[in-house]
Design a protein around this motif. Structure first.
Motif, PDB file in Angstrom:
ATOM      1  N   PHE A 192       0.840  -1.195   0.000  1.00 42.00           N
ATOM      2  CA  PHE A 192       0.000   0.000   0.000  1.00 42.00           C
ATOM      3  C   PHE A 192       0.878   1.249   0.000  1.00 42.00           C
ATOM      4  N   PHE A 193       0.442   2.272  -0.740  1.00 40.87           N
ATOM      5  CA  PHE A 193       1.144   3.554  -0.712  1.00 40.87           C
ATOM      6  C   PHE A 193       0.087   4.655  -0.805  1.00 40.87           C
ATOM      7  N   PRO A 194       0.318   5.786  -0.145  1.00 43.03           N
ATOM      8  CA  PRO A 194      -0.719   6.822  -0.039  1.00 43.03           C
ATOM      9  C   PRO A 194      -1.254   7.313  -1.373  1.00 43.03           C
ATOM     10  N   ASP A 195      -0.407   7.363  -2.400  1.00 44.74           N
ATOM     11  CA  ASP A 195      -0.836   7.910  -3.690  1.00 44.74           C
ATOM     12  C   ASP A 195      -1.644   6.918  -4.525  1.00 44.74           C
ATOM     13  N   ILE A 196      -1.990   5.764  -3.965  1.00 44.43           N
ATOM     14  CA  ILE A 196      -2.751   4.776  -4.729  1.00 44.43           C
ATOM     15  C   ILE A 196      -4.097   5.354  -5.171  1.00 44.43           C
ATOM     16  N   TYR A 197      -4.668   6.238  -4.351  1.00 44.06           N
ATOM     17  CA  TYR A 197      -5.982   6.797  -4.700  1.00 44.06           C
ATOM     18  C   TYR A 197      -5.873   7.712  -5.922  1.00 44.06           C
ATOM     19  N   GLY A 198      -4.785   8.442  -6.024  1.00 47.49           N
ATOM     20  CA  GLY A 198      -4.550   9.252  -7.217  1.00 47.49           C
ATOM     21  C   GLY A 198      -4.332   8.389  -8.440  1.00 47.49           C
ATOM     22  N   VAL A 199      -3.635   7.267  -8.254  1.00 48.67           N
ATOM     23  CA  VAL A 199      -3.415   6.325  -9.348  1.00 48.67           C
ATOM     24  C   VAL A 199      -4.754   5.800  -9.855  1.00 48.67           C
ATOM     25  N   LEU A 200      -5.626   5.422  -8.925  1.00 45.82           N
ATOM     26  CA  LEU A 200      -6.923   4.871  -9.310  1.00 45.82           C
ATOM     27  C   LEU A 200      -7.771   5.902 -10.056  1.00 45.82           C
ATOM     28  N   GLU A 201      -7.673   7.155  -9.645  1.00 44.08           N
ATOM     29  CA  GLU A 201      -8.388   8.209 -10.367  1.00 44.08           C
ATOM     30  C   GLU A 201      -7.909   8.283 -11.813  1.00 44.08           C
ATOM     31  N   ASN A 202      -6.597   8.169 -11.981  1.00 38.11           N
ATOM     32  CA  ASN A 202      -6.038   8.227 -13.347  1.00 38.11           C
ATOM     33  C   ASN A 202      -6.417   6.999 -14.169  1.00 38.11           C
ATOM     34  N   LEU A 203      -6.782   5.914 -13.503  1.00 38.44           N
ATOM     35  CA  LEU A 203      -7.130   4.685 -14.213  1.00 38.44           C
ATOM     36  C   LEU A 203      -8.618   4.574 -14.521  1.00 38.44           C
ATOM     37  N   GLU A 204      -9.436   5.489 -13.969  1.00 38.35           N
ATOM     38  CA  GLU A 204     -10.888   5.369 -14.141  1.00 38.35           C
ATOM     39  C   GLU A 204     -11.301   5.396 -15.609  1.00 38.35           C
ATOM     40  N   GLU A 205     -10.681   6.288 -16.380  1.00 43.61           N
ATOM     41  CA  GLU A 205     -11.046   6.375 -17.790  1.00 43.61           C
ATOM     42  C   GLU A 205     -10.637   5.109 -18.533  1.00 43.61           C
ATOM     43  N   MET A 206      -9.490   4.534 -18.165  1.00 40.71           N
ATOM     44  CA  MET A 206      -9.064   3.272 -18.785  1.00 40.71           C
ATOM     45  C   MET A 206     -10.033   2.153 -18.429  1.00 40.71           C
ATOM     46  N   GLU A 207     -10.575   2.199 -17.200  1.00 40.20           N
ATOM     47  CA  GLU A 207     -11.578   1.191 -16.819  1.00 40.20           C
ATOM     48  C   GLU A 207     -12.835   1.370 -17.674  1.00 40.20           C
ATOM     49  N   GLN A 208     -13.266   2.614 -17.872  1.00 41.12           N
ATOM     50  CA  GLN A 208     -14.435   2.884 -18.710  1.00 41.12           C
ATOM     51  C   GLN A 208     -14.209   2.412 -20.146  1.00 41.12           C
ATOM     52  N   ASP A 209     -12.958   2.459 -20.593  1.00 44.17           N
ATOM     53  CA  ASP A 209     -12.618   2.006 -21.951  1.00 44.17           C
ATOM     54  C   ASP A 209     -12.431   0.494 -22.029  1.00 44.17           C
ATOM     55  N   GLY A 210     -12.606  -0.198 -20.890  1.00 48.98           N
ATOM     56  CA  GLY A 210     -12.531  -1.653 -20.890  1.00 48.98           C
ATOM     57  C   GLY A 210     -11.135  -2.229 -20.824  1.00 48.98           C
ATOM     58  N   LEU A 211     -10.160  -1.421 -20.416  1.00 46.59           N
ATOM     59  CA  LEU A 211      -8.774  -1.886 -20.404  1.00 46.59           C
ATOM     60  C   LEU A 211      -8.406  -2.611 -19.115  1.00 46.59           C
ATOM     61  N   LEU A 212      -9.162  -2.371 -18.044  1.00 47.50           N
ATOM     62  CA  LEU A 212      -8.849  -3.003 -16.766  1.00 47.50           C
ATOM     63  C   LEU A 212     -10.081  -3.000 -15.889  1.00 47.50           C
ATOM     64  N   ILE A 213     -10.008  -3.775 -14.810  1.00 41.08           N
ATOM     65  CA  ILE A 213     -11.084  -3.849 -13.825  1.00 41.08           C
ATOM     66  C   ILE A 213     -10.503  -3.414 -12.481  1.00 41.08           C
ATOM     67  N   ILE A 214     -11.097  -2.393 -11.879  1.00 40.44           N
ATOM     68  CA  ILE A 214     -10.655  -1.917 -10.567  1.00 40.44           C
ATOM     69  C   ILE A 214     -11.548  -2.535  -9.504  1.00 40.44           C
ATOM     70  N   GLU A 215     -10.927  -3.238  -8.556  1.00 39.73           N
ATOM     71  CA  GLU A 215     -11.654  -3.813  -7.427  1.00 39.73           C
ATOM     72  C   GLU A 215     -11.242  -3.072  -6.155  1.00 39.73           C
ATOM     73  N   ASP A 216     -11.711  -3.531  -5.007  1.00 38.57           N
ATOM     74  CA  ASP A 216     -11.468  -2.794  -3.761  1.00 38.57           C
ATOM     75  C   ASP A 216      -9.985  -2.575  -3.491  1.00 38.57           C
ATOM     76  N   ASP A 217      -9.189  -3.598  -3.697  1.00 37.76           N
ATOM     77  CA  ASP A 217      -7.765  -3.490  -3.367  1.00 37.76           C
ATOM     78  C   ASP A 217      -6.881  -4.124  -4.440  1.00 37.76           C
ATOM     79  N   SER A 218      -7.369  -4.106  -5.681  1.00 35.50           N
ATOM     80  CA  SER A 218      -6.580  -4.705  -6.761  1.00 35.50           C
ATOM     81  C   SER A 218      -7.082  -4.195  -8.105  1.00 35.50           C
ATOM     82  N   ILE A 219      -6.263  -4.400  -9.134  1.00 36.12           N
ATOM     83  CA  ILE A 219      -6.714  -4.165 -10.508  1.00 36.12           C
ATOM     84  C   ILE A 219      -6.286  -5.352 -11.358  1.00 36.12           C
TER      85      ILE A 219
END
Length: 453
Positions: free
Chosen positions: A391-418
């Protein structure tokens, strides 16, 4: 898919390390600290997983204009002996630092052209290494062979020295493409060395193919894959051509930019090639790599033992990797160190009995965590921060940056994994870039990386 390529085709690292070399904190690096870190990691890892050696053999007889590696072009083979002696001397300087004999698990001879060297000098090199080292029980030795100058004697000699893996640089079989990249090698040459290697007993034979080369079209890729099918190497790397003409002296200005397939057209070359490889019976592993189910690389992928370092993908992990020779990079897991990039500077330091290191980076705790996440993504197409150590504090910022990629179907974001989807595998470099905190905090102002697609 084509719109996604247009969207995500941006410059990005290939992530053979984290942090990537342009983001090393060179001013904070000291050779003394590098040596201390290396010695400490060696004490732990030498008797458990062993260590790896990457040996850079830089000489080539001619310049291939697709190549971005550190090389020295010459037809004078008298350069071989001094270089071998320098590499062995460098190795012994490292051995003098260690408290016991190294157990070598992996050796990879890269280049340049390792088969530029005579069998006599390659034998001297290996014998020189093992005068002060042991082979691990499950050692893996590999080398890169040029189909035009690899002889049966090369293959037999290196086999006798313990090598069981060989990769041949094929690139593409089109005469037009070969002429453009100054790498003319008939299919017969590749077939000859591949069949020799099989006959001698090599357990893993690889072919390196490249898509996106100048003048390359769909017909060329189809023809190359069909010819590859007739030989059925155990593994295939199917790389994107990295057009980085701004790197000094890499020879990539021998053709015009408009001669190179761009974005959508380039990706079509890969998709067609990948489809054919899967139909033939190869399985996708990591990024741009394919292997038969019987190959150890695929088995490592299935068992989640696949690793990635400065040598590319490997079937096992060692925390210590020592790079020998000009421009080589060493890794003690918590530090990186690179050798002098000029052959003359390399020799000067060796002759002065100094390690030829000229720059490096000491990894912070954050670096080590991000490194693990990027390794997980590159090797397993998934990562998790469920364990506190990841775990690292900036993980939440990382997940924000990945939201659009999730919408594009490139990955699946779960509670504590992708998890990267099948569609997202083509964009894994982009996904890793979201985790690359150093890249996000200090975006480069000049061209550093090739395009991701």
């Amino acid at each position: 898919m084509l719109s996604l390529i247009q969207k995500y085709n941006v410059p990005g690292p290939r992530y053979t390390s984290y942090p990537t070399v342009p983001f090393w904190e060179e001013d904070a690096f000291t050779e003394q600290q590098w040596i201390q870190n290396l010695k400490e990691t060696f004490k732990i890892s030498n008797h458990t997983e062993g260590i790896s050696l990457y040996i850079h053999l830089p000489f080539c007889e001619s310049l291939c204009t697709f190549c971005g590696c550190n090389k020295r072009i010459t037809k004078r083979h008298e350069v071989e002996s001094p270089y071998i002696k320098a590499v062995i001397k460098e190795w012994r300087m490292y051995c003098d630092l260690f408290s016991r004999k190294p157990n070598i698990k992996e050796i990879h001879l890269g280049g340049g052209t390792p088969t530029f060297f005579s069998t006599e000098n390659l034998t001297l090199l290996m014998n020189g290494i093992f005068e002060t080292a042991n082979k691990a029980d499950d050692y893996i030795f590999s080398f890169e062979g040029h189909p035009n100058n690899t002889t049966k004697e090369h293959l037999q000699t290196l086999y006798n020295l313990g090598f069981r893996r060989v990769s041949f640089g094929v690139q593409d079989y089109s005469p037009t493409v070969q002429q453009a990249i100054h790498r003319v090698q008939p299919f017969q040459n590749v077939a000859k060395v591949t069949l020799w290697a099989k006959e001698i007993g090599y357990t893993s034979i690889g072919h390196d193919l490249i898509y996106g080369l100048p003048f390359q079209n769909l017909k060329d890729v189809v023809d190359t894959i069909l010819k590859t099918k007739s030989l059925m190497p155990d593994r295939i790397s199917f790389y994107s051509y990295a057009h980085v003409p701004w790197l000094k002296g890499n020879g990539q200005r021998g053709f015009k930019d408009e001669d190179i397939p761009q974005s959508d057209a380039k990706r079509q070359l890969y998709e067609i090639g990948k489809k054919m490889l899967l139909e033939i019976g190869y399985l996708e592993i990591g990024m741009d790599h394919f292997a038969l189910p019987t190959d150890e690389m695929y088995q490592a992928f299935e068992n989640k033992n696949l690793h990635r370092n400065f040598m590319g993908y490997t079937a096992s992990k060692t925390e210590v990797m020592i790079g020998l020779g000009v421009s080589s990079i060493s890794d003690s897991w918590n530090s990186f160190a690179q050798n002098e990039k000029s052959l003359e500077d390399y020799y000067t330091k060796i002759e002065a009995n100094k390690l030829p290191v000229f720059r490096g980076h000491h990894l912070s705790q954050e670096d080590l965590i991000i490194r693990k996440h990027i390794l997980n993504l590159m090797c397993h197409f998934e990562t998790s921060w469920k364990e506190e150590a990841l775990f690292f504090p900036d993980i939440y910022g990382v997940l924000e940056n990945l939201e659009e990629m999730e919408q594009d179907g490139l990955l699946i974001i779960e509670d504590d994994s992708i998890k990267v989807t099948d569609l997202g595998k083509a964009f894994v470099r982009n996904i890793c870039m979201a985790f690359d905190l150093r890249l996000r905090r200090k975006a480069p102002q000049t061209e550093l990386f090739s395009m991701t697609i």
